[in-house]
Design an enzyme around this catalytic site. Structure first.
Site, PDB file in Angstrom:
ATOM      1  N   GLY A 169       0.819  -1.216   0.000  1.00  0.00           N
ATOM      2  CA  GLY A 169       0.000   0.000   0.000  1.00  0.00           C
ATOM      3  C   GLY A 169       0.845   1.255   0.000  1.00  0.00           C
ATOM      4  N   GLY A 170       0.531   2.146   0.948  1.00  0.00           N
ATOM      5  CA  GLY A 170       1.213   3.442   1.004  1.00  0.00           C
ATOM      6  C   GLY A 170       2.715   3.316   1.174  1.00  0.00           C
ATOM      7  N   GLY A 404      20.702   7.387 -34.861  1.00  0.00           N
ATOM      8  CA  GLY A 404      20.126   8.274 -33.851  1.00  0.00           C
ATOM      9  C   GLY A 404      20.810   8.110 -32.515  1.00  0.00           C
ATOM     10  CB  ALA A 405      22.251   5.154 -30.831  1.00  0.00           C
TER      11      ALA A 405
HETATM   12  C1  HXC Z   1      -2.657  -2.400  11.449  1.00  0.00           C
HETATM   13  C2  HXC Z   1      -1.262  -4.163  10.968  1.00  0.00           C
HETATM   14  C3  HXC Z   1      -1.261  -3.820   9.611  1.00  0.00           C
HETATM   15  C4  HXC Z   1      -2.020  -2.693   9.215  1.00  0.00           C
HETATM   16  C5  HXC Z   1      -0.021  -5.550   9.856  1.00  0.00           C
HETATM   17  N1  HXC Z   1      -0.494  -5.254  11.068  1.00  0.00           N
HETATM   18  N2  HXC Z   1      -0.495  -4.707   8.938  1.00  0.00           N
HETATM   19  N3  HXC Z   1      -1.949  -3.446  11.879  1.00  0.00           N
HETATM   20  N4  HXC Z   1      -2.672  -2.011  10.145  1.00  0.00           N
HETATM   21  N5  HXC Z   1      -2.021  -2.303   7.942  1.00  0.00           N
HETATM   22  C6  HXC Z   1      -0.200  -5.928  12.342  1.00  0.00           C
HETATM   23  C7  HXC Z   1      -0.800  -7.307  12.444  1.00  0.00           C
HETATM   24  O1  HXC Z   1      -2.103  -7.207  12.965  1.00  0.00           O
HETATM   25  C8  HXC Z   1       0.145  -7.981  13.441  1.00  0.00           C
HETATM   26  O2  HXC Z   1      -0.151  -7.528  14.730  1.00  0.00           O
HETATM   27  C9  HXC Z   1       1.480  -7.383  13.070  1.00  0.00           C
HETATM   28  O3  HXC Z   1       1.194  -6.162  12.380  1.00  0.00           O
HETATM   29  C10 HXC Z   1       2.317  -8.268  12.161  1.00  0.00           C
HETATM   30  O4  HXC Z   1       1.509  -8.643  11.046  1.00  0.00           O
HETATM   31  P1  HXC Z   1       1.436 -10.150  10.517  1.00  0.00           P
HETATM   32  O5  HXC Z   1       0.347 -10.218   9.530  1.00  0.00           O
HETATM   33  O6  HXC Z   1       1.413 -11.092  11.669  1.00  0.00           O
HETATM   34  O7  HXC Z   1       2.855 -10.301   9.819  1.00  0.00           O
HETATM   35  P2  HXC Z   1       3.222 -11.009   8.451  1.00  0.00           P
HETATM   36  O8  HXC Z   1       2.614 -12.390   8.420  1.00  0.00           O
HETATM   37  O9  HXC Z   1       4.697 -10.921   8.342  1.00  0.00           O
HETATM   38  O10 HXC Z   1       2.557 -10.180   7.299  1.00  0.00           O
HETATM   39  C11 HXC Z   1       2.955  -8.820   7.092  1.00  0.00           C
HETATM   40  C12 HXC Z   1       2.024  -8.167   6.063  1.00  0.00           C
HETATM   41  C13 HXC Z   1       0.537  -8.382   6.496  1.00  0.00           C
HETATM   42  C14 HXC Z   1       2.272  -8.788   4.684  1.00  0.00           C
HETATM   43  C15 HXC Z   1       2.403  -6.692   5.998  1.00  0.00           C
HETATM   44  O11 HXC Z   1       0.437  -8.009   7.876  1.00  0.00           O
HETATM   45  C16 HXC Z   1      -0.407  -7.592   5.693  1.00  0.00           C
HETATM   46  O12 HXC Z   1      -0.786  -8.005   4.589  1.00  0.00           O
HETATM   47  N6  HXC Z   1      -0.911  -6.487   6.279  1.00  0.00           N
HETATM   48  C17 HXC Z   1      -1.918  -5.665   5.626  1.00  0.00           C
HETATM   49  C18 HXC Z   1      -1.356  -4.965   4.416  1.00  0.00           C
HETATM   50  C19 HXC Z   1      -2.348  -4.020   3.813  1.00  0.00           C
HETATM   51  O13 HXC Z   1      -3.245  -4.443   3.079  1.00  0.00           O
HETATM   52  N7  HXC Z   1      -2.262  -2.746   4.261  1.00  0.00           N
HETATM   53  C20 HXC Z   1      -3.179  -1.717   3.858  1.00  0.00           C
HETATM   54  C21 HXC Z   1      -2.763  -1.262   2.501  1.00  0.00           C
HETATM   55  S1  HXC Z   1      -3.735   0.002   1.913  1.00  0.00           S
HETATM   56  P3  HXC Z   1       0.226  -8.340  16.055  1.00  0.00           P
HETATM   57  O14 HXC Z   1      -0.474  -7.631  17.140  1.00  0.00           O
HETATM   58  O15 HXC Z   1      -0.214  -9.751  15.829  1.00  0.00           O
HETATM   59  O16 HXC Z   1       1.719  -8.239  16.189  1.00  0.00           O
HETATM   60  C22 HXC Z   1      -2.812   1.342   2.081  1.00  0.00           C
HETATM   61  C23 HXC Z   1      -3.504   2.574   1.630  1.00  0.00           C
HETATM   62  C24 HXC Z   1      -2.562   3.702   1.423  1.00  0.00           C
HETATM   63  O17 HXC Z   1      -1.712   1.332   2.513  1.00  0.00           O
HETATM   64  C25 HXC Z   1      -2.576   4.049  -0.001  1.00  0.00           C
HETATM   65  C26 HXC Z   1      -1.979   5.370  -0.260  1.00  0.00           C
HETATM   66  C27 HXC Z   1      -1.816   5.567  -1.719  1.00  0.00           C
END
Ligand code: HXC
Length: 510
Positions: A169-170, A404-405
């Site tokens: 994402g961001g 051209g290059a």
């Molecule tokens: C809140 C989050 C989080 C999030 C992870 N965590 N992503 N908390 N917001 N976006 C937390 C989990 O709950 C977990 O908490 C800890 O971080 C570790 O995550 P895991 O999933 O256990 O780790 P892992 O298996 O290594 O996976 C990592 C990951 C996955 C691939 C990043 O967590 C994931 O897919 N997260 C969501 C990604 C996503 O879709 N984000 C939003 C994108 S949209 P605990 O308490 O268990 O430690 C976006 C919009 C902005 O960003 C766009 C602007 C242009």
């Protein structure tokens, strides 16, 4: 007083624990360092000054009021790399997966503002899950504030992104706006949406590595400029890179002491070009033999290998090298090589880094794949970038400079300052064989006749002297003296001053 100091120490220790020992252990188990360990390796020992260690999020939804961690998932501040100031932020994956909340964004914004105000580079260390899901639009707004500042700082201070974990994402858009992105092999990923979302939306099954690992982004997408084996190697290489980069667009290039004499003669270069014009040789040998102490930091080493880009030094001062690579596709310019070269030229020009171009190019790559892929516009990017660049530009044609290059690769006509050619240079509209076959199509059936025509064309054009007679080449130089000639040219160009006409900005063929 003692109790107050003890309390401060206690608060600091608590903040340094991030999301807690269990999550730190999990981070280590994955082969990753924590945010603070990374900062320690990246900066000079003891130089880190941390800001906002006690900041906590203000979210009250989804039970978040009961889950607070001082620092809120990002460590920010400034320090030095080999004595030069850099600002930085490092995502702490142990706190909500390093995800970005409003307050987390405000911490990043503070160092972004300071870096820009004080004209020093900023480094972002990414290991994060994107927007903090519990915060909704506040997190999105926070990202917008980061992106806007990235754009304001672009071309003013170097911005470097290091990807050291899963980034979604961001957390991929901010790096995309910065100057360079480096990744860690096997533990870092970049994607707009991860494998699970991909599966839901497109039904495509793909692993994180196949979707956005370092192997993809350094070879296929060209998103990343380099990748290293592990956290430690990556951080040490970034320290090396930072030594090449100016602090800002007004600071001038850094100067490192060197014992390598500028007039060093490299006799071996006299035999670098093979007798057979179709035989390749390694242009990196020339770059290394010209640069101070053979020190060359390559950018995008594994992408579009038919062009080589990277930083070196001449007489201790940073220069950008850009060279066709005869070892890959005969050094031809295709869309990927043109884009890679253009981006590098523009970085150098932003930050007043002189550009040295080594030319051995048989032309642009023909074919439908290239034309359908927009070769005209991509090729024009390199042409545009070189033409727009006002930094000192020194060009050396080692062998082929066809069509051209020839114009595009920092020729005199697009305002390179000094254009040298080796005696082996061939400057022509195209290679002798292709030229003879077009000019004498009716004789194609007669092999002997055509061979004579090819020989005629070769004798007339396969040399640098016609271009030199017209002043398009300033001098034909001995290969062995290349370092000396380039160093002298750069010295002479130190006072170069030229400006393009005023405009809001040009309209580059993006
Ligand atoms: C809140 C989050 C989080 C999030 C992870 N965590 N992503 N908390 N917001 N976006 C937390 C989990 O709950 C977990 O908490 C800890 O971080 C570790 O995550 P895991 O999933 O256990 O780790 P892992 O298996 O290594 O996976 C990592 C990951 C996955 C691939 C990043 O967590 C994931 O897919 N997260 C969501 C990604 C996503 O879709 N984000 C939003 C994108 S949209 P605990 O308490 O268990 O430690 C976006 C919009 C902005 O960003 C766009 C602007 C242009």
């Amino acid at each position: 007083m003692k109790e107050i100091i003890d309390e401060l120490e206690q608060r600091r220790a608590n903040a340094r624990l991030g999301g807690g020992q269990k999550r730190i252990d999990a981070q280590h188990k994955r082969g990753k360092l924590t945010a603070r360990e990374r900062i320690e390796l990246l900066l000079d020992e003891g130089s880190f000054e941390e800001f906002d260690m006690y900041v906590e999020h203000r979210c009250t939804d989804f039970g978040m009021e009961d889950q607070k961690f001082p620092g809120d998932g990002v460590v920010t501040g400034w320090g030095t790399i080999n004595g030069r100031v850099v600002y930085l932020f490092a995502k702490d994956f142990t706190v909500f997966g390093g995800s970005l909340s409003r307050t987390h964004a405000e911490k990043i914004n503070k160092v972004q503002d300071m870096a820009l105000r004080n004209r020093a580079p900023i480094i972002g260390v990414f290991d994060a899950g994107g927007a903090r899901i519990q915060e909704g639009v506040d997190a999105l707004g926070g990202y917008g504030e980061v992106f806007w500042r990235n754009v304001q700082a672009s071309g003013v201070i170097p911005q470097i992104s290091i990807i050291m974990g899963p980034c979604a994402g961001g957390d991929v858009y901010s790096p995309a706006i910065t100057d360079f992105i480096f990744m860690v092999r096997d533990t870092s990923y970049m994607f707009v949406t991860g494998p699970d979302v991909v599966k839901t939306v497109t039904n495509e099954e793909v692993s994180a590595e196949e979707l956005g690992g370092a192997s993809i982004h350094t070879t296929k997408s060209s998103i990343a400029d380099g990748a290293y084996e592990n956290d430690v190697e990556t951080l040490l290489q970034i320290r090396r890179l930072m030594d090449f980069l100016p602090s800002s667009n007004i600071s001038g290039v850094p100067e490192l002491p060197t014992r390598d004499k500028p007039d060093r003669v490299e006799n071996s270069l006299d035999t670098l070009i093979p007798d057979n014009p179709n035989q390749p040789y390694d242009i990196k040998e020339l770059i290394q033999k010209v640069a101070d102490e053979r020190d060359f930091f390559e950018i995008q080493e594994n992408y579009a290998k038919n062009i080589v880009t990277g930083f070196g030094r001449m007489e201790g001062r940073t220069v950008g090298f850009l060279a066709n690579q005869p070892m890959v596709l005969a050094g031809v310019l295709d869309s990927d090589a043109s884009r890679k070269g253009a981006r590098f030229v523009r970085f150098c020009d932003c930050f007043s880094i002189p550009i040295i171009t080594f030319v051995d190019v048989p032309g642009f790559l023909p074919g439908t794949a290239q034309e359908y892929g927009g070769l005209i516009k991509h090729g024009a990017k390199l042409l545009y970038a070189y033409s727009e660049a006002t930094v000192p530009k020194v060009t050396v044609i080692t062998r082929k400079a066809y069509g051209g290059a020839y114009d595009v690769m920092a020729s005199k006509h697009i305002r390179a300052d000094i254009n040298y050619a080796w005696p082996s240079a061939e400057i022509a509209v195209m290679g002798p064989k292709g030229a003879a076959e077009i000019l004498y199509r009716s004789e194609l059936g007669d092999k002997k006749k055509i061979a004579n025509r090819v020989k005629d064309y070769e004798d007339r054009f396969a040399n640098p002297f016609i271009a030199a007679e017209r002043g398009y080449i300033d001098e034909v130089i001995l290969p062995r003296n290349t370092r000396m000639r380039v160093a002298r040219a750069l010295n002479m160009l130190r006072t170069k001053k030229t400006e393009n006409p005023w405009k809001k900005h040009g309209n580059m063929p993006l």
